[in-house]
Design an enzyme around this catalytic site. Structure first.
Site, PDB file in Angstrom:
ATOM      1  N   LYS A   1      38.640  45.540  36.892  1.00 53.90           N
ATOM      2  CA  LYS A   1      38.560  46.048  35.513  1.00 53.90           C
ATOM      3  C   LYS A   1      37.993  44.983  34.579  1.00 53.90           C
ATOM      4  O   LYS A   1      37.475  45.295  33.517  1.00 53.90           O
ATOM      5  CB  LYS A   1      39.932  46.512  35.025  1.00 53.90           C
TER       6      LYS A   1
ATOM      7  N   LYS B   1      42.560  32.605  37.157  1.00 50.38           N
ATOM      8  CA  LYS B   1      43.113  33.136  35.904  1.00 50.38           C
ATOM      9  C   LYS B   1      43.285  32.044  34.867  1.00 50.38           C
ATOM     10  O   LYS B   1      43.110  32.287  33.676  1.00 50.38           O
ATOM     11  CB  LYS B   1      44.438  33.866  36.156  1.00 50.38           C
TER      12      LYS B   1
ATOM     13  N   LYS C   1      34.285  41.338  43.650  1.00 53.63           N
ATOM     14  CA  LYS C   1      35.269  42.406  43.841  1.00 53.63           C
ATOM     15  C   LYS C   1      35.228  43.382  42.666  1.00 53.63           C
ATOM     16  O   LYS C   1      35.097  42.955  41.517  1.00 53.63           O
ATOM     17  CB  LYS C   1      36.658  41.737  43.903  1.00 53.63           C
TER      18      LYS C   1
HETATM   19  P1  ADP Z   1      41.919  43.995  38.964  1.00 54.65           P
HETATM   20  O1  ADP Z   1      41.156  43.039  39.856  1.00 54.65           O
HETATM   21  O2  ADP Z   1      41.091  45.178  38.589  1.00 54.65           O
HETATM   22  O3  ADP Z   1      42.536  43.279  37.803  1.00 54.65           O
HETATM   23  P2  ADP Z   1      44.539  43.883  40.091  1.00 54.65           P
HETATM   24  O4  ADP Z   1      44.324  42.438  40.437  1.00 54.65           O
HETATM   25  O5  ADP Z   1      45.485  44.222  38.989  1.00 54.65           O
HETATM   26  O6  ADP Z   1      43.115  44.566  39.827  1.00 54.65           O
HETATM   27  O7  ADP Z   1      44.982  44.608  41.437  1.00 54.65           O
HETATM   28  C1  ADP Z   1      45.990  45.593  41.579  1.00 54.65           C
HETATM   29  C2  ADP Z   1      46.072  46.034  43.033  1.00 54.65           C
HETATM   30  O8  ADP Z   1      44.861  46.672  43.461  1.00 54.65           O
HETATM   31  C3  ADP Z   1      46.285  44.897  44.039  1.00 54.65           C
HETATM   32  O9  ADP Z   1      47.096  45.343  45.118  1.00 54.65           O
HETATM   33  C4  ADP Z   1      44.904  44.575  44.531  1.00 54.65           C
HETATM   34  O10 ADP Z   1      44.917  43.986  45.803  1.00 54.65           O
HETATM   35  C5  ADP Z   1      44.265  45.967  44.552  1.00 54.65           C
HETATM   36  N1  ADP Z   1      42.834  45.850  44.238  1.00 54.65           N
HETATM   37  C6  ADP Z   1      42.282  45.445  43.078  1.00 54.65           C
HETATM   38  N2  ADP Z   1      40.949  45.440  43.119  1.00 54.65           N
HETATM   39  C7  ADP Z   1      40.636  45.871  44.379  1.00 54.65           C
HETATM   40  C8  ADP Z   1      39.410  46.078  45.064  1.00 54.65           C
HETATM   41  N3  ADP Z   1      38.248  45.863  44.471  1.00 54.65           N
HETATM   42  N4  ADP Z   1      39.454  46.505  46.340  1.00 54.65           N
HETATM   43  C9  ADP Z   1      40.628  46.743  46.943  1.00 54.65           C
HETATM   44  N5  ADP Z   1      41.826  46.569  46.363  1.00 54.65           N
HETATM   45  C10 ADP Z   1      41.844  46.141  45.099  1.00 54.65           C
END
Ligand code: ADP
Ligand code: TRP
Length: 322
Positions: free
Chosen positions: A196, A114, A193
């Site tokens: 968003k 980040k 992964k």
């Molecule tokens: P992003 O990567 O889209 O910004 P966040 O980091 O805000 O998502 O993640 C919010 C929650 O969703 C966390 O508990 C994270 O572990 C889960 N999460 C996010 N992306 C995934 C994914 N691709 N697969 C499984 N869990 C996810």
């Protein structure tokens, strides 16, 4: 009466949630609320480590709350609350920051990623300290999270131990509860992964049928040598298991026989995703259209959280000599 173990987790109110968040976090919360005394926190302080628009921020918090309720969070079973409503989170975070080695914070993967992307601010560095305060304030037993949070939870356990050693035993060490969908991969790039922040990688929970279909149809299905499963195909099978489980056997057999048509698999997956998301979208709209109900759920949650957190911080202040 059976004494239930306590579950705690947090979710940031940043932008549109997607099916990775749903499978990796939300579904888990909803499934586990019957077995644990559950606390789910909207992490609005954490999300400030990346700039947020103050005019939209309150709506983002409400949007996550509505998504959780629409996905099946039962406010009779689960305490849903907002981090910034409980001052003890910031207070305990400060105490913990005085016990946390700088080197441990600097080696966190999320901090490195980040801060490369968004520039460095102290909040990005101390993010896991606040997360430790969130969890330990409630004396949680288990913390359901995706794989990316495991490192933060290990540091939380270290902080609990350091506090106990310096100021007498106060905190047990909560355990991470890893979801079986801990890592849904990006549909357009299965080496990353689903997130968003990667355009075209995710299906938003609010997505229209057309958007769902076009994202899934565009998903990568490259072949792998010797009939093995490529990462993109394996990811689609993982999603199929969640959204259209009754079709998995048929497609697995076809894959192994080399007769599979990925357009059929994608079409079954589209139908499954749409069948899951449509009722959630309808319920979410009802929640948003009835702000009073949502506000009263959060108000009640905040009160319960405030009661527990205030007791813990009082205890901590006394032990620290404040
Ligand atoms: P992003 O990567 O889209 O910004 P966040 O980091 O805000 O998502 O993640 C919010 C929650 O969703 C966390 O508990 C994270 O572990 C889960 N999460 C996010 N992306 C995934 C994914 N691709 N697969 C499984 N869990 C996810
Ligand atoms: N850091 C978590 C995430 O990025 C959100 C979070 C904040 C959290 N506080 C928490 C998760 C406490 C579990 C427990 O998704």
């Amino acid at each position: 009466m059976k004494i239930m173990k306590r579950l705690f987790t947090g979710i940031q109110p940043t932008g549109d949630l997607h099916i990775g968040n749903y499978l990796g976090a939300i579904k888990q919360i909803v499934d586990l609320q019957h077995d644990y005394e559950s606390f789910v926190m909207i992490a609005d302080l954490h999300a400030l480590t990346i700039p947020q628009d103050p005019k939209k921020y309150h709506d983002q918090v409400i949007n996550v709350a509505a998504t959780l309720v629409a996905s099946g969070l039962d406010s009779q079973k689960t305490t849903l609350f907002v981090q910034s409503a409980i001052p003890a989170h910031a207070q305990l975070s400060w105490i913990f920051s005085t016990l946390t080695p700088l080197g441990e914070l600097e080696r966190m993967t999320q901090f490195k990623e980040k801060s490369d992307k968004h520039g460095q601010n102290a909040g990005l560095l101390t993010y896991p300290v606040l997360q430790a305060a969130d969890i330990l304030l409630y004396h949680a037993d288990v913390v359901p999270v995706g794989e990316d949070q495991v490192q933060h939870l290990e540091l939380m356990r270290t902080i609990a131990r350091k506090f106990n050693t310096r100021y007498t035993h106060t905190f047990n060490e909560p355990k991470a509860l890893l979801t079986h969908c801990a890592r849904i991969m990006a549909l357009n790039d299965p080496t990353k992964k689903m997130s968003k922040s990667i355009a075209g990688s995710a299906i938003a929970l609010d997505a229209s049928e057309d958007a769902i279909r076009s994202t899934i149809i565009g998903a990568v299905t490259d072949s792998a040598p010797d009939g093995a499963m490529s990462a993109g195909v394996a990811n689609l099978f993982g999603l199929l298991k969640q959204f259209a489980p009754e079709t998995v056997d048929r497609f697995t057999k076809e894959h192994d026989a080399g007769t599979i048509r990925y357009s059929d698999l994608k079409s079954a997956l589209c139908d499954g995703v749409i069948a899951t998301l449509t009722p959630i979208q309808t319920k979410k709209k009802e929640c948003i259209d009835d702000p009073q109900t949502l506000t009263s759920i959060i108000k009640k949650g905040n009160q319960i959280a405030l009661g527990i957190a205030s007791q813990t911080i009082q205890d901590v202040y006394a032990k620290v000599g404040l």
